[in-house]
Design a protein around this motif. Sequence first.
Motif, short mmCIF file in Angstrom:
data_model
loop_
_atom_site.label_atom_id
_atom_site.label_comp_id
_atom_site.label_asym_id
_atom_site.label_seq_id
_atom_site.Cartn_x
_atom_site.Cartn_y
_atom_site.Cartn_z
N GLN A 148 -37.75 -12.51 5.75
CA GLN A 148 -36.88 -12.01 6.82
C GLN A 148 -35.42 -11.95 6.36
OE1 GLN A 148 -37.53 -14.59 10.15
NE2 GLN A 148 -39.55 -13.67 10.67
N SER A 149 -35.01 -12.97 5.62
CA SER A 149 -33.63 -12.97 5.11
C SER A 149 -33.42 -11.82 4.14
CB SER A 149 -33.32 -14.30 4.40
OG SER A 149 -33.41 -15.36 5.33
N ILE A 150 -34.47 -11.60 3.29
CA ILE A 150 -34.35 -10.49 2.33
C ILE A 150 -34.26 -9.18 3.09
CG2 ILE A 150 -35.57 -9.22 0.54
CD1 ILE A 150 -36.65 -11.91 -0.43
N ASN A 151 -35.05 -9.00 4.11
CA ASN A 151 -35.02 -7.75 4.88
C ASN A 151 -33.67 -7.58 5.57
OD1 ASN A 151 -37.65 -7.02 4.20
ND2 ASN A 151 -38.54 -8.15 5.92
N ARG A 152 -33.18 -8.72 6.10
CA ARG A 152 -31.90 -8.63 6.78
C ARG A 152 -30.79 -8.27 5.81
NH1 ARG A 152 -28.13 -12.23 7.26
NH2 ARG A 152 -29.50 -13.90 6.44
N LEU A 153 -30.84 -8.92 4.64
CA LEU A 153 -29.81 -8.64 3.64
C LEU A 153 -29.94 -7.20 3.13
CD1 LEU A 153 -29.80 -11.99 1.63
CD2 LEU A 153 -28.07 -11.17 3.21
N SER A 154 -31.16 -6.73 3.05
CA SER A 154 -31.37 -5.34 2.60
C SER A 154 -30.76 -4.38 3.61
CB SER A 154 -32.86 -5.05 2.42
OG SER A 154 -33.40 -5.85 1.42
N GLN A 155 -30.98 -4.67 4.89
CA GLN A 155 -30.41 -3.81 5.92
C GLN A 155 -28.89 -3.82 5.85
OE1 GLN A 155 -31.96 -1.74 7.97
NE2 GLN A 155 -34.00 -2.30 7.17
#
Length: 286
Positions: free
Chosen positions: A2-9
């Motif tokens: 989730q953190s990776i996805n958030r950071l990607s966004q």
Amino acid sequence: EQSINRLSQEHIQHQRGLEKQKELLDKLRYEQQESRVRQQTVTEQLDELAMAPETVLQQMPADADETLWKHKVDDLTSQIERLGTINLSAIEEFQMQSERMKFLNDQHADLSEALDTLTQAINKIDKESRQRFKETFDKINAGLQEKFPKLFGGGQAYLELTEQDVLDAGVNIIARPPGKRNSSIHLLSGGEKALTAVALVFSIFELNPAPFCLLDEVDAPLDDANVGRFSKMVEEMSETVQFLFISHNKATMEIAKQLAGVTMREPGVSRMVAVDIEEAVSLAES
């Protein structure tokens, strides 16, 4: 994850923001370059006009509107374009026409001055002519009024002008022999006209005497009484004027000092005969 996805966004959003900033930066760079080009152009124009930018900025009004000025420039440019092709020889033609106009103005001034001078001369001549004519007219009229009664044994005669302006007026002779009420010389008889004319001519002779006066059978239409008065006046005036007269009247011949005639003693042969009256009288007395 989730953190990776958030950071990607967030990374994607930052990338998009960066792209927008790059586009804005490129736009600013383009506008800056355009402004530099315009600045260089304006600087060159100011250099041609020998004007410093600082001076122009100081003199520029506070309400200066570049957009409005640009519209005015475009409007003037459009008007100039509608004028068509520029006539490069217009300046030379203008100079030629200006010189011609100056020449014509000078000519007009000269003519106006000459016209004024001529008008003054005409007025002066008219004034002097009126004065001299009036003086001459009065003297001749006085002489006619004096001599007419002497030639007719009475009566009266005078001159009158047909108009008030003496330069345009004619002259009428009003003659009234004794016992007549004529108003014009045309109503007189031939002898009366001749005697009136003699009175007028003698009046003119007194005004401006001539060296001699030639009379051609003036006494022909006169009766004996008028011939006597005519001869007496001729004899009086002969003291200042030499008279040469042609006459068939014996009474007139009696006043002559020299007689010259033509005789024809032989048929077809004419001879001149001259008689000195004083010498003939002295011979007759002796």
